[in-house]
Design a protein around this motif. Structure first.
Motif, PDB file in Angstrom:
ATOM      1  N   GLY A 115       0.807  -1.216   0.000  1.00  0.00           N
ATOM      2  CA  GLY A 115       0.000   0.000   0.000  1.00  0.00           C
ATOM      3  C   GLY A 115       0.837   1.262   0.000  1.00  0.00           C
ATOM      4  O   GLY A 115       0.506   2.249  -0.662  1.00  0.00           O
ATOM      5  N   VAL A 116       1.923   1.240   0.770  1.00  0.00           N
ATOM      6  CA  VAL A 116       2.785   2.421   0.864  1.00  0.00           C
ATOM      7  C   VAL A 116       3.650   2.576  -0.378  1.00  0.00           C
ATOM      8  O   VAL A 116       3.834   3.681  -0.906  1.00  0.00           O
ATOM      9  CB  VAL A 116       3.666   2.332   2.126  1.00  0.00           C
ATOM     10  N   ASP A 117       4.197   1.483  -0.861  1.00  0.00           N
ATOM     11  CA  ASP A 117       5.148   1.537  -1.986  1.00  0.00           C
ATOM     12  C   ASP A 117       4.891   0.349  -2.909  1.00  0.00           C
ATOM     13  O   ASP A 117       5.443  -0.733  -2.702  1.00  0.00           O
ATOM     14  CB  ASP A 117       6.585   1.506  -1.449  1.00  0.00           C
ATOM     15  N   PRO A 118       4.050   0.531  -3.921  1.00  0.00           N
ATOM     16  CA  PRO A 118       3.771  -0.583  -4.839  1.00  0.00           C
ATOM     17  C   PRO A 118       5.052  -1.086  -5.493  1.00  0.00           C
ATOM     18  O   PRO A 118       5.971  -0.315  -5.782  1.00  0.00           O
ATOM     19  CB  PRO A 118       2.827   0.048  -5.874  1.00  0.00           C
ATOM     20  N   SER A 119       5.105  -2.364  -5.699  1.00  0.00           N
ATOM     21  CA  SER A 119       6.312  -2.961  -6.280  1.00  0.00           C
ATOM     22  C   SER A 119       6.446  -2.586  -7.748  1.00  0.00           C
ATOM     23  O   SER A 119       5.456  -2.390  -8.448  1.00  0.00           O
ATOM     24  CB  SER A 119       6.267  -4.484  -6.140  1.00  0.00           C
ATOM     25  N   GLN A 120       7.684  -2.503  -8.193  1.00  0.00           N
ATOM     26  CA  GLN A 120       7.966  -2.189  -9.589  1.00  0.00           C
ATOM     27  C   GLN A 120       9.385  -2.641  -9.921  1.00  0.00           C
ATOM     28  O   GLN A 120      10.228  -2.777  -9.039  1.00  0.00           O
ATOM     29  CB  GLN A 120       7.821  -0.689  -9.849  1.00  0.00           C
ATOM     30  N   ALA A 121       9.600  -2.862 -11.204  1.00  0.00           N
ATOM     31  CA  ALA A 121      10.945  -3.197 -11.684  1.00  0.00           C
ATOM     32  C   ALA A 121      11.611  -1.911 -12.161  1.00  0.00           C
ATOM     33  O   ALA A 121      10.987  -1.089 -12.838  1.00  0.00           O
ATOM     34  CB  ALA A 121      10.868  -4.213 -12.827  1.00  0.00           C
ATOM     35  N   ILE A 122      12.871  -1.715 -11.794  1.00  0.00           N
ATOM     36  CA  ILE A 122      13.595  -0.506 -12.175  1.00  0.00           C
ATOM     37  C   ILE A 122      14.922  -0.895 -12.819  1.00  0.00           C
ATOM     38  O   ILE A 122      15.376  -2.043 -12.712  1.00  0.00           O
ATOM     39  CB  ILE A 122      13.862   0.396 -10.958  1.00  0.00           C
ATOM     40  N   ILE A 123      15.506   0.083 -13.479  1.00  0.00           N
ATOM     41  CA  ILE A 123      16.859  -0.087 -14.021  1.00  0.00           C
ATOM     42  C   ILE A 123      17.777   0.824 -13.224  1.00  0.00           C
ATOM     43  O   ILE A 123      17.645   2.041 -13.270  1.00  0.00           O
ATOM     44  CB  ILE A 123      16.917   0.262 -15.518  1.00  0.00           C
ATOM     45  N   ASP A 124      18.676   0.225 -12.475  1.00  0.00           N
ATOM     46  CA  ASP A 124      19.607   0.971 -11.628  1.00  0.00           C
ATOM     47  C   ASP A 124      20.897   1.208 -12.404  1.00  0.00           C
ATOM     48  O   ASP A 124      21.618   0.262 -12.728  1.00  0.00           O
ATOM     49  CB  ASP A 124      19.884   0.180 -10.345  1.00  0.00           C
ATOM     50  N   TYR A 125      21.174   2.498 -12.685  1.00  0.00           N
ATOM     51  CA  TYR A 125      22.382   2.836 -13.439  1.00  0.00           C
ATOM     52  C   TYR A 125      23.557   3.203 -12.525  1.00  0.00           C
ATOM     53  O   TYR A 125      24.623   3.557 -13.013  1.00  0.00           O
ATOM     54  CB  TYR A 125      22.098   4.001 -14.388  1.00  0.00           C
ATOM     55  N   GLU A 126      23.336   3.148 -11.210  1.00  0.00           N
ATOM     56  CA  GLU A 126      24.400   3.520 -10.283  1.00  0.00           C
ATOM     57  C   GLU A 126      25.191   2.317  -9.782  1.00  0.00           C
ATOM     58  O   GLU A 126      26.361   2.443  -9.450  1.00  0.00           O
ATOM     59  CB  GLU A 126      23.810   4.274  -9.084  1.00  0.00           C
ATOM     60  N   ASP A 127      24.544   1.152  -9.718  1.00  0.00           N
ATOM     61  CA  ASP A 127      25.213  -0.036  -9.182  1.00  0.00           C
ATOM     62  C   ASP A 127      26.494  -0.366  -9.945  1.00  0.00           C
ATOM     63  O   ASP A 127      27.511  -0.697  -9.342  1.00  0.00           O
ATOM     64  CB  ASP A 127      24.258  -1.238  -9.238  1.00  0.00           C
ATOM     65  N   GLN A 128      26.438  -0.305 -11.253  1.00  0.00           N
ATOM     66  CA  GLN A 128      27.596  -0.661 -12.076  1.00  0.00           C
ATOM     67  C   GLN A 128      28.043   0.524 -12.926  1.00  0.00           C
ATOM     68  O   GLN A 128      28.412   0.376 -14.083  1.00  0.00           O
ATOM     69  CB  GLN A 128      27.274  -1.875 -12.958  1.00  0.00           C
TER      70      GLN A 128
ATOM     71  N   THR B 235      30.801   2.334 -13.526  1.00  0.00           N
ATOM     72  CA  THR B 235      32.241   2.253 -13.322  1.00  0.00           C
ATOM     73  C   THR B 235      32.932   3.518 -13.815  1.00  0.00           C
ATOM     74  O   THR B 235      32.349   4.323 -14.549  1.00  0.00           O
ATOM     75  CB  THR B 235      32.814   1.040 -14.071  1.00  0.00           C
ATOM     76  N   ALA B 236      34.209   3.688 -13.396  1.00  0.00           N
ATOM     77  CA  ALA B 236      34.990   4.842 -13.840  1.00  0.00           C
ATOM     78  C   ALA B 236      35.166   4.818 -15.351  1.00  0.00           C
ATOM     79  O   ALA B 236      35.152   5.859 -16.009  1.00  0.00           O
ATOM     80  CB  ALA B 236      36.340   4.867 -13.135  1.00  0.00           C
ATOM     81  N   ASN B 237      35.330   3.633 -15.902  1.00  0.00           N
ATOM     82  CA  ASN B 237      35.436   3.482 -17.348  1.00  0.00           C
ATOM     83  C   ASN B 237      34.043   3.251 -17.916  1.00  0.00           C
ATOM     84  O   ASN B 237      33.417   2.228 -17.650  1.00  0.00           O
ATOM     85  CB  ASN B 237      36.347   2.306 -17.695  1.00  0.00           C
ATOM     86  N   PRO B 238      33.524   4.217 -18.691  1.00  0.00           N
ATOM     87  CA  PRO B 238      32.137   4.067 -19.173  1.00  0.00           C
ATOM     88  C   PRO B 238      31.925   2.867 -20.079  1.00  0.00           C
ATOM     89  O   PRO B 238      30.782   2.438 -20.258  1.00  0.00           O
ATOM     90  CB  PRO B 238      31.891   5.390 -19.923  1.00  0.00           C
ATOM     91  N   ASP B 239      32.988   2.308 -20.632  1.00  0.00           N
ATOM     92  CA  ASP B 239      32.826   1.134 -21.493  1.00  0.00           C
ATOM     93  C   ASP B 239      32.303  -0.062 -20.711  1.00  0.00           C
ATOM     94  O   ASP B 239      31.696  -0.974 -21.283  1.00  0.00           O
ATOM     95  CB  ASP B 239      34.157   0.770 -22.156  1.00  0.00           C
ATOM     96  N   PHE B 240      32.563  -0.067 -19.402  1.00  0.00           N
ATOM     97  CA  PHE B 240      32.125  -1.192 -18.571  1.00  0.00           C
ATOM     98  C   PHE B 240      30.853  -0.864 -17.791  1.00  0.00           C
ATOM     99  O   PHE B 240      30.426  -1.652 -16.955  1.00  0.00           O
ATOM    100  CB  PHE B 240      33.234  -1.594 -17.599  1.00  0.00           C
ATOM    101  N   ALA B 241      30.259   0.295 -18.025  1.00  0.00           N
ATOM    102  CA  ALA B 241      29.044   0.685 -17.309  1.00  0.00           C
ATOM    103  C   ALA B 241      27.871  -0.179 -17.765  1.00  0.00           C
ATOM    104  O   ALA B 241      27.745  -0.508 -18.942  1.00  0.00           O
ATOM    105  CB  ALA B 241      28.742   2.159 -17.541  1.00  0.00           C
ATOM    106  N   ARG B 242      27.039  -0.541 -16.827  1.00  0.00           N
ATOM    107  CA  ARG B 242      25.859  -1.341 -17.121  1.00  0.00           C
ATOM    108  C   ARG B 242      24.692  -0.844 -16.272  1.00  0.00           C
ATOM    109  O   ARG B 242      24.866  -0.392 -15.139  1.00  0.00           O
ATOM    110  CB  ARG B 242      26.109  -2.833 -16.808  1.00  0.00           C
ATOM    111  N   GLY B 243      23.499  -0.946 -16.837  1.00  0.00           N
ATOM    112  CA  GLY B 243      22.297  -0.710 -16.070  1.00  0.00           C
ATOM    113  C   GLY B 243      21.763  -2.042 -15.565  1.00  0.00           C
ATOM    114  O   GLY B 243      21.713  -3.016 -16.312  1.00  0.00           O
TER     115      GLY B 243
END
Length: 671
Positions: free
Chosen positions: A481-494, A496-504
């Protein structure tokens, strides 16, 4: 001058002044400054011929032969002295001279001059000595110097070399310009008067300058003599280049300027005999993905700075950050989407938990099948069939949670994760807590009274168990009720300093804190169950299941104590999603495996492989059984009847008087 040059689109990388009286090493410093911009090779010189010569010497000393491309003013012109004995340093130099022609009348006049007919020129005697390498005074002669006495019979052009000075034409035109100006001024100020009138005595210089600028006549060379508003005469120049061919150096005419430039590019030759026009720029064009950082005070010079990290080249002079869900392309000229990752079924991080879960589910179903097959046997009855099936359901859900944690997140999967991740453990520990609490109350009551405790019937136990489980479900409903569930794409977890290895990372919107809250209630049930297991540790092992449950809870606590540092210790790792998911699923499966292995496998073993031990014991009165159970804490095990008769009677008496349905058998084989 500098302003006009820059307006013409010419870049000035360095502007260096040559002191009036240069000190030793001054020209070396100038060369070092010019070398600060190695790509700027053209050097425009406004200097006298001696300074030009010394500057070329300094360049030669710095081993810069062929590097600098000199452009000399008319002070260099076509003179030999600046490049004498250093011809290779001047190769390719472009110089200018005012366009001129020889005045024949002046040649006839000048070569006829002698010491006798040119006494009015006080410098002529000095010129005579220098031109003929002689001395007019005998006293000036020195022995051994090789200088002779002048005889006055020497003749210019006959006894010495002679070439008309290039500026003779302009001197003559200048004299005529002054004469025309004075004449015009006299006509205007003193009309019809011979000699100076009062208006011209003294002459007003400002007014004379006005008349000079207004003159217009044909000069000695046939060219018009006139001046513009700035007082400059029309530019007429010849353009030369100092070239070396077959070891012979010469100034070669390559063009001229008369109102516009006329240049023969094909006739030009650069250092080393090259024909291609060399490049001279302050700064090379910046590569793709680099911005220009201009040098202070020199807008045409810059340093190239790479747009690094998550920046891209927005324009020539600036870099900008890509949007949070984008990363720069290979050459940093734009942005591209960051790839999205999730835990794949084929990943080693998923294969191991899935394998454990499949084995666990198979084992759980095997136990459930065995219990259903032998549902009416004493050991199955004595284990508390209702709570056993509830506990086995919780164990099954714990294993099944693994598949939810690895499935591709969406709204449905995320909702099921919230429900079942904590539900399976809550069901398991609620059933175990109800069991341990029941055992604790039975034996505590037995110390004080022979009457049975309240709420130990199967129905009561199920009510207690489902009440405990409902707390977990109520918490999950409030969370929905307070926070309905949803799927998200987290761009902060991965990120990296090198953008070539960045992942969502595609994941459910469940933070680490929310996960702890989700499992917190199950942890509370587990700790409470462990406390009851400790309290019942003094009950003889032949009387109840307290010790197996205790061992189960101790082991489970160790599993989760190991889980916490691993889970939170990897929160900063780029492999966080994989490590935490794998750690969580394995921990849940291990907890279920501990309960399944310690509580049910021994029973299944007896039921299947030792059916002779799966028989009921004879019954006695509840009072006698409770007395036996109480006394068992005071005497060694050997004081009791063999085969655990007292313990069996206790369970069976309780069954008869309380539930009439369930045996609480504590035989040696119902651990």
């Amino acid at each position: 001058m500098t302003k006009i040059v820059r307006q013409g689109g010419v870049c000035i990388a360095q502007s260096v002044k040559i002191p009036r009286e240069p000190k030793s090493g001054e020209f070396d410093k100038i060369i070092r400054r010019l070398r600060e911009n190695p790509n700027a090779r053209v050097v425009i010189l406004f200097a006298n011929e001696d300074d030009i010569r010394r500057l070329l010497q300094a360049a030669k000393k710095a081993n810069q032969t062929g590097h600098f491309l000199w452009v000399g003013s008319d002070s260099w012109g076509s003179k030999i002295s600046p490049v004498l004995h250093q011809e290779e340093m001047g190769e390719g130099a472009v110089t200018i001279l005012p366009k001129r022609m020889s005045v024949r009348g002046f040649d006839r006049y000048f070569i006829s001059r002698t010491l006798d007919n040119n006494r009015r020129n006080i410098w002529f005697a000095e010129f005579w000595e220098d031109n003929f390498h002689c001395k007019l005074s005998r006293h000036a002669l020195k022995k051994g110097s090789g200088i002779k006495k002048c005889t006055n019979h020497e003749r210019i052009g006959k006894d010495s070399s002679y070439e008309q000075e290039g500026k003779v034409q302009f001197v003559i035109d200048a004299v005529y310009a002054m004469a025309h100006a004075l004449h015009n001024m006299h006509k205007e100020l003193c009309p019809g008067k011979v000699g100076l009138c009062t208006k011209m005595d003294p002459i007003n210089g400002t007014m004379l300058l006005k008349f000079i600028r207004n003159v217009n006549f044909t000069g000695i060379a046939g060219n018009p003599v006139l001046f513009n508003v700035n007082g400059d005469a029309p530019g007429r120049y010849e353009i030369f280049q100092y070239q070396i061919k077959n070891s012979t150096a010469e100034y070669k005419a390559i063009g001229n300027w008369t109102d516009q430039l006329h240049l023969d590019i094909k006739a030009m030759q650069w250092p080393g005999g090259a024909r291609q026009v060399p490049v001279s720029i302050c700064s090379q064009p910046c590569p793709l993905g680099h911005r220009k950082k201009t040098v202070k005070g020199i807008p045409c010079c810059w340093h190239c700075e790479r747009c690094d990290g998550y920046q891209y080249q927005a324009d020539t002079f600036s870099c900008k950050m890509c949007r949070f869900d984008l990363r720069p392309n290979e050459n940093h000229t734009g942005c591209r989407p960051i790839p999205i990752v999730k835990l794949e079924w084929s990943s080693p991080w998923a294969v191991i938990p899935v394998f454990i879960a499949i084995l666990g589910i198979m084992a759980t179903l095997f136990v459930v099948g065995t219990f259903i097959r032998y549902n009416d046997t004493p050991i199955v009855k004595a284990s508390g069939r209702e709570l056993s099936y509830v506990l086995l359901t919780g164990i099954f859900l714990c294993y099944a949670t693994t598949f939810l944690m690895i499935s591709t997140p969406d709204v449905g999967i995320c909702s099921l994760r919230r429900i079942f991740l904590g539900l399976g453990m809550s069901i398991s520990y609620a059933a175990l807590l109800t069991k341990t609490n029941r055992i604790y109350r039975i034996f505590e009551q037995g110390k004080m009274s022979v009457s049975a405790p309240r709420f130990i019937s199967p129905a009561s136990q199920l009510v207690i168990t489902f009440s405990l489980i409902s707390v977990q479900l109520l918490g999950v409903c409030i969370w929905f009720g307070v926070d309905p569930s949803q799927a998200i794409i987290d761009y902060e977890d991965q990120r990296t300093a090198n953008p070539d290895f960045a992942r969502g990372v595609l994941k459910c919107d469940i933070s680490d804190l929310s996960l702890i809250c989700l499992l917190g209630y199950s942890m509370l049930l587990m700790v409470t169950c462990t406390v009851y297991a400790i309290k019942t540790r003094g009950v003889p092992e032949t009387f109840n299941e307290a010790k197996p449950i205790g061992f189960t809870m101790y082991t489970t606590c160790i599993v989760w104590l190991a889980f916490i540092p691993i889970f939170f210790g990897t929160s900063q790792s780029t492999e966080k999603m994989y490590i935490q998911t794998t750690t969580l699923t394995i921990s849940v499966s291990l907890s279920a495996s501990v309960s399944l292995g310690m509580l049910y496998m021994p029973k299944v073993y007896v039921v299947l492989f030792h059916p002779e031990q799966n028989v009921p014991k004879r019954k006695r009165s509840l009072k006698a059984v409770v007395t036996a159970a109480t006394m068992s804490n005071k005497f060694p095990k050997g004081g009791l009847r063999p085969n655990g008769e007292a313990k069996s009677e206790l369970c069976e008496s309780l069954e008869t008087q309380v539930s009439k349905q369930t045996y609480i058998s504590y035989s040696n084989h119902a651990i």
